[in-house]
Design a protein around this motif. Sequence first.
Motif, short mmCIF file in Angstrom:
data_model
loop_
_atom_site.label_atom_id
_atom_site.label_comp_id
_atom_site.label_asym_id
_atom_site.label_seq_id
_atom_site.Cartn_x
_atom_site.Cartn_y
_atom_site.Cartn_z
N UNK A 38 0.82 -1.21 0.00
CA UNK A 38 0.00 0.00 0.00
C UNK A 38 0.85 1.27 0.00
N UNK A 39 1.97 1.25 0.73
CA UNK A 39 2.86 2.42 0.71
C UNK A 39 3.43 2.63 -0.68
N UNK A 40 3.84 1.54 -1.32
CA UNK A 40 4.42 1.65 -2.66
C UNK A 40 3.38 2.10 -3.69
N UNK A 41 2.20 1.49 -3.62
CA UNK A 41 1.18 1.75 -4.63
C UNK A 41 0.52 3.12 -4.47
N UNK A 42 0.31 3.55 -3.23
CA UNK A 42 -0.45 4.78 -3.01
C UNK A 42 0.39 5.92 -2.44
N UNK A 43 1.63 5.68 -2.12
CA UNK A 43 2.50 6.75 -1.64
C UNK A 43 2.02 7.41 -0.36
N UNK A 44 1.57 6.62 0.58
CA UNK A 44 1.10 7.17 1.86
C UNK A 44 2.33 7.62 2.65
N UNK A 45 2.39 8.90 2.98
CA UNK A 45 3.56 9.44 3.67
C UNK A 45 3.22 10.27 4.89
N UNK A 46 2.00 10.79 4.95
CA UNK A 46 1.66 11.67 6.06
C UNK A 46 1.40 10.86 7.33
N UNK A 47 1.63 11.49 8.47
CA UNK A 47 1.50 10.80 9.76
C UNK A 47 0.09 10.25 9.98
N UNK A 48 -0.92 11.03 9.62
CA UNK A 48 -2.30 10.58 9.81
C UNK A 48 -2.58 9.36 8.94
#
Length: 106
Positions: A20-30
């Motif tokens: 999910x991090x790779x595919x959607x680029x989730x980076x924010x703390x929330x």
Amino acid sequence: MATKVPKHLSKEAKAQWKRLLDEYGIEDEAGLLILQTGLEAFDRMRQAQAVIAEEGLTVKDRFDQAKAHPLTTVERDARAAMLAALKALNLDLEPLQDRPGRPVGR
């Protein structure tokens, strides 16, 4: 931004975290907190499913009557929590189409 995989997650949940991090680029703390919460619920759901698979969907009560296994509610609630977390992340879960209209075969 700390995007390390939480150590307490299962191997399956850790793989989902990375995907999910790779595919959607989730980076924010929330977003990371919501993702972690969703994957913790995913692990709870899998744990309940494993026990239910071993012990069956029903158990006997003190009157020897069949009733739903108590972990069926844990499984249901954990699934709902996981799906709510995914929804809160506002991920586009539909595969991209190369043309307009319904996907082939539907």
